[in-house]
Design a protein around this motif. Sequence first.
Motif, PDB file in Angstrom:
ATOM      1  N   ARG A 108       2.119 -12.283 -13.323  1.00  0.00           N
ATOM      2  CA  ARG A 108       3.293 -11.520 -12.889  1.00  0.00           C
ATOM      3  C   ARG A 108       2.939 -10.037 -12.788  1.00  0.00           C
ATOM      4  O   ARG A 108       2.261  -9.491 -13.660  1.00  0.00           O
ATOM      5  CB  ARG A 108       4.460 -11.711 -13.856  1.00  0.00           C
ATOM      6  CG  ARG A 108       4.944 -13.167 -13.880  1.00  0.00           C
ATOM      7  CD  ARG A 108       6.306 -13.328 -14.468  1.00  0.00           C
ATOM      8  NE  ARG A 108       7.368 -12.685 -13.729  1.00  0.00           N
ATOM      9  CZ  ARG A 108       8.035 -13.229 -12.690  1.00  0.00           C
ATOM     10  NH1 ARG A 108       7.690 -14.407 -12.237  1.00  0.00           N
ATOM     11  NH2 ARG A 108       9.024 -12.580 -12.112  1.00  0.00           N
ATOM     12  N   GLY A 109       3.422  -9.432 -11.724  1.00  0.00           N
ATOM     13  CA  GLY A 109       3.173  -8.014 -11.518  1.00  0.00           C
ATOM     14  C   GLY A 109       4.455  -7.287 -11.163  1.00  0.00           C
ATOM     15  O   GLY A 109       5.321  -7.842 -10.486  1.00  0.00           O
ATOM     16  N   ASN A 110       4.567  -6.071 -11.647  1.00  0.00           N
ATOM     17  CA  ASN A 110       5.730  -5.252 -11.352  1.00  0.00           C
ATOM     18  C   ASN A 110       5.259  -3.984 -10.651  1.00  0.00           C
ATOM     19  O   ASN A 110       4.442  -3.240 -11.200  1.00  0.00           O
ATOM     20  CB  ASN A 110       6.483  -4.913 -12.634  1.00  0.00           C
ATOM     21  CG  ASN A 110       7.838  -4.305 -12.358  1.00  0.00           C
ATOM     22  OD1 ASN A 110       8.200  -4.053 -11.214  1.00  0.00           O
ATOM     23  ND2 ASN A 110       8.587  -4.066 -13.410  1.00  0.00           N
ATOM     24  N   LEU A 111       5.773  -3.764  -9.465  1.00  0.00           N
ATOM     25  CA  LEU A 111       5.509  -2.529  -8.737  1.00  0.00           C
ATOM     26  C   LEU A 111       6.528  -1.514  -9.225  1.00  0.00           C
ATOM     27  O   LEU A 111       7.693  -1.545  -8.845  1.00  0.00           O
ATOM     28  CB  LEU A 111       5.643  -2.769  -7.226  1.00  0.00           C
ATOM     29  CG  LEU A 111       5.517  -1.549  -6.335  1.00  0.00           C
ATOM     30  CD1 LEU A 111       4.156  -0.886  -6.505  1.00  0.00           C
ATOM     31  CD2 LEU A 111       5.757  -1.950  -4.883  1.00  0.00           C
ATOM     32  N   GLU A 112       6.098  -0.658 -10.136  1.00  0.00           N
ATOM     33  CA  GLU A 112       6.986   0.333 -10.748  1.00  0.00           C
ATOM     34  C   GLU A 112       7.318   1.452  -9.770  1.00  0.00           C
ATOM     35  O   GLU A 112       8.467   1.846  -9.650  1.00  0.00           O
ATOM     36  CB  GLU A 112       6.327   0.941 -11.994  1.00  0.00           C
ATOM     37  CG  GLU A 112       6.150  -0.025 -13.133  1.00  0.00           C
ATOM     38  CD  GLU A 112       7.436  -0.238 -13.895  1.00  0.00           C
ATOM     39  OE1 GLU A 112       8.080   0.753 -14.281  1.00  0.00           O
ATOM     40  OE2 GLU A 112       7.798  -1.404 -14.091  1.00  0.00           O
ATOM     41  N   LEU A 113       6.310   1.989  -9.129  1.00  0.00           N
ATOM     42  CA  LEU A 113       6.473   3.099  -8.190  1.00  0.00           C
ATOM     43  C   LEU A 113       5.494   2.935  -7.044  1.00  0.00           C
ATOM     44  O   LEU A 113       4.347   2.523  -7.256  1.00  0.00           O
ATOM     45  CB  LEU A 113       6.171   4.446  -8.865  1.00  0.00           C
ATOM     46  CG  LEU A 113       7.015   4.877 -10.051  1.00  0.00           C
ATOM     47  CD1 LEU A 113       6.400   6.093 -10.721  1.00  0.00           C
ATOM     48  CD2 LEU A 113       8.435   5.189  -9.594  1.00  0.00           C
ATOM     49  N   LEU A 114       5.939   3.264  -5.863  1.00  0.00           N
ATOM     50  CA  LEU A 114       5.046   3.391  -4.712  1.00  0.00           C
ATOM     51  C   LEU A 114       5.642   4.486  -3.850  1.00  0.00           C
ATOM     52  O   LEU A 114       6.818   4.418  -3.482  1.00  0.00           O
ATOM     53  CB  LEU A 114       4.956   2.085  -3.917  1.00  0.00           C
ATOM     54  CG  LEU A 114       3.888   2.102  -2.820  1.00  0.00           C
ATOM     55  CD1 LEU A 114       3.305   0.706  -2.651  1.00  0.00           C
ATOM     56  CD2 LEU A 114       4.392   2.605  -1.499  1.00  0.00           C
ATOM     57  N   PHE A 115       4.845   5.497  -3.576  1.00  0.00           N
ATOM     58  CA  PHE A 115       5.339   6.592  -2.742  1.00  0.00           C
ATOM     59  C   PHE A 115       4.232   7.086  -1.840  1.00  0.00           C
ATOM     60  O   PHE A 115       3.049   7.009  -2.169  1.00  0.00           O
ATOM     61  CB  PHE A 115       5.903   7.738  -3.588  1.00  0.00           C
ATOM     62  CG  PHE A 115       4.878   8.465  -4.409  1.00  0.00           C
ATOM     63  CD1 PHE A 115       4.246   9.609  -3.939  1.00  0.00           C
ATOM     64  CD2 PHE A 115       4.531   8.000  -5.677  1.00  0.00           C
ATOM     65  CE1 PHE A 115       3.297  10.277  -4.705  1.00  0.00           C
ATOM     66  CE2 PHE A 115       3.589   8.660  -6.454  1.00  0.00           C
ATOM     67  CZ  PHE A 115       2.970   9.799  -5.964  1.00  0.00           C
ATOM     68  N   VAL A 116       4.644   7.557  -0.675  1.00  0.00           N
ATOM     69  CA  VAL A 116       3.740   8.134   0.316  1.00  0.00           C
ATOM     70  C   VAL A 116       4.363   9.447   0.764  1.00  0.00           C
ATOM     71  O   VAL A 116       5.584   9.539   0.924  1.00  0.00           O
ATOM     72  CB  VAL A 116       3.557   7.178   1.517  1.00  0.00           C
ATOM     73  CG1 VAL A 116       2.724   7.823   2.606  1.00  0.00           C
ATOM     74  CG2 VAL A 116       2.915   5.871   1.069  1.00  0.00           C
ATOM     75  N   SER A 117       3.541  10.437   0.976  1.00  0.00           N
ATOM     76  CA  SER A 117       4.022  11.735   1.427  1.00  0.00           C
ATOM     77  C   SER A 117       4.837  11.582   2.711  1.00  0.00           C
ATOM     78  O   SER A 117       4.402  10.908   3.646  1.00  0.00           O
ATOM     79  CB  SER A 117       2.837  12.669   1.693  1.00  0.00           C
ATOM     80  OG  SER A 117       3.284  13.856   2.318  1.00  0.00           O
ATOM     81  N   PRO A 118       6.013  12.210   2.762  1.00  0.00           N
ATOM     82  CA  PRO A 118       6.839  12.116   3.968  1.00  0.00           C
ATOM     83  C   PRO A 118       6.125  12.579   5.241  1.00  0.00           C
ATOM     84  O   PRO A 118       6.437  12.108   6.321  1.00  0.00           O
ATOM     85  CB  PRO A 118       8.032  13.025   3.658  1.00  0.00           C
ATOM     86  CG  PRO A 118       8.099  13.087   2.174  1.00  0.00           C
ATOM     87  CD  PRO A 118       6.676  12.966   1.705  1.00  0.00           C
ATOM     88  N   ARG A 119       5.132  13.439   5.107  1.00  0.00           N
ATOM     89  CA  ARG A 119       4.452  13.947   6.305  1.00  0.00           C
ATOM     90  C   ARG A 119       3.602  12.887   6.997  1.00  0.00           C
ATOM     91  O   ARG A 119       3.178  13.092   8.138  1.00  0.00           O
ATOM     92  CB  ARG A 119       3.637  15.190   5.982  1.00  0.00           C
ATOM     93  CG  ARG A 119       2.476  14.986   5.070  1.00  0.00           C
ATOM     94  CD  ARG A 119       1.776  16.305   4.708  1.00  0.00           C
ATOM     95  NE  ARG A 119       0.890  16.130   3.604  1.00  0.00           N
ATOM     96  CZ  ARG A 119      -0.289  15.540   3.674  1.00  0.00           C
ATOM     97  NH1 ARG A 119      -0.735  15.078   4.810  1.00  0.00           N
ATOM     98  NH2 ARG A 119      -1.049  15.411   2.596  1.00  0.00           N
ATOM     99  N   ILE A 120       3.365  11.751   6.328  1.00  0.00           N
ATOM    100  CA  ILE A 120       2.581  10.691   6.982  1.00  0.00           C
ATOM    101  C   ILE A 120       3.336   9.362   7.046  1.00  0.00           C
ATOM    102  O   ILE A 120       2.724   8.315   7.237  1.00  0.00           O
ATOM    103  CB  ILE A 120       1.201  10.494   6.306  1.00  0.00           C
ATOM    104  CG1 ILE A 120       1.368  10.115   4.838  1.00  0.00           C
ATOM    105  CG2 ILE A 120       0.328  11.724   6.462  1.00  0.00           C
ATOM    106  CD1 ILE A 120       0.150   9.487   4.257  1.00  0.00           C
ATOM    107  N   HIS A 121       4.655   9.428   6.924  1.00  0.00           N
ATOM    108  CA  HIS A 121       5.461   8.208   7.058  1.00  0.00           C
ATOM    109  C   HIS A 121       5.214   7.563   8.423  1.00  0.00           C
ATOM    110  O   HIS A 121       4.881   8.234   9.394  1.00  0.00           O
ATOM    111  CB  HIS A 121       6.950   8.529   6.920  1.00  0.00           C
ATOM    112  CG  HIS A 121       7.399   8.653   5.509  1.00  0.00           C
ATOM    113  ND1 HIS A 121       8.679   8.995   5.187  1.00  0.00           N
ATOM    114  CD2 HIS A 121       6.758   8.468   4.330  1.00  0.00           C
ATOM    115  CE1 HIS A 121       8.819   9.034   3.871  1.00  0.00           C
ATOM    116  NE2 HIS A 121       7.653   8.721   3.332  1.00  0.00           N
ATOM    117  N   SER A 122       5.403   6.258   8.465  1.00  0.00           N
ATOM    118  CA  SER A 122       5.330   5.456   9.700  1.00  0.00           C
ATOM    119  C   SER A 122       3.932   5.402  10.313  1.00  0.00           C
ATOM    120  O   SER A 122       3.789   5.190  11.506  1.00  0.00           O
ATOM    121  CB  SER A 122       6.348   5.961  10.738  1.00  0.00           C
ATOM    122  OG  SER A 122       7.653   5.878  10.213  1.00  0.00           O
TER     123      SER A 122
END
Length: 180
Positions: free
Chosen positions: A85-99
């Motif tokens: 079992r794994g929990n993804l606590e946080l995942l974030f990417v800089s808004p300047r490189i979204h999409s």
Amino acid sequence: MKTDARVELQPLQPSDREQFIHDNQEAFNYGALEELGCRDDHFEEDGEIISRETIEASIDSGEAYRILLDGEKVGGVVLKVDGERGNLELLFVSPRIHSRGVGYAAWRAVERLHPEVRVWETVTPYFEQRNIHFYVNRCGFHIVEFFNAHHPDPNHPDTARELDEQFPEGMFRFEKRMDL
């Protein structure tokens, strides 16, 4: 998109902890402002959608990684893994490189990092449409539960009141079951 080859995960270094926290808060604030259009009662502390305390607790109790794109720090991820079992606590990417496929490439790197995990889990607030799209339509998660005032998270009764105050409209819980 061939982003996978250019994206890698690097264990978080103690010297980068403060910047990781700042970058995480910036990315979460951007998402909230994009969805809500203003600062409101969804922010935990001092204008932050996610508090330093929340991020530090995740880092301290899990595995933290920087997301690198061509060697540049562009995001981060925090995981907790317990057997299958794994929990993804946080995942974030800089808004300047979204999409640009960076978040998806980072998620694929997480899956490769922990092939033993059979079920991944994560949560996101009801208003984070970008996150909901990402988890369901890009990464293959399914919404399996909706925490709200009538159905608090049974795994976190100590934070149920706090989350109810911050996100009274609720949080979605997602699961991704890996093929055997």
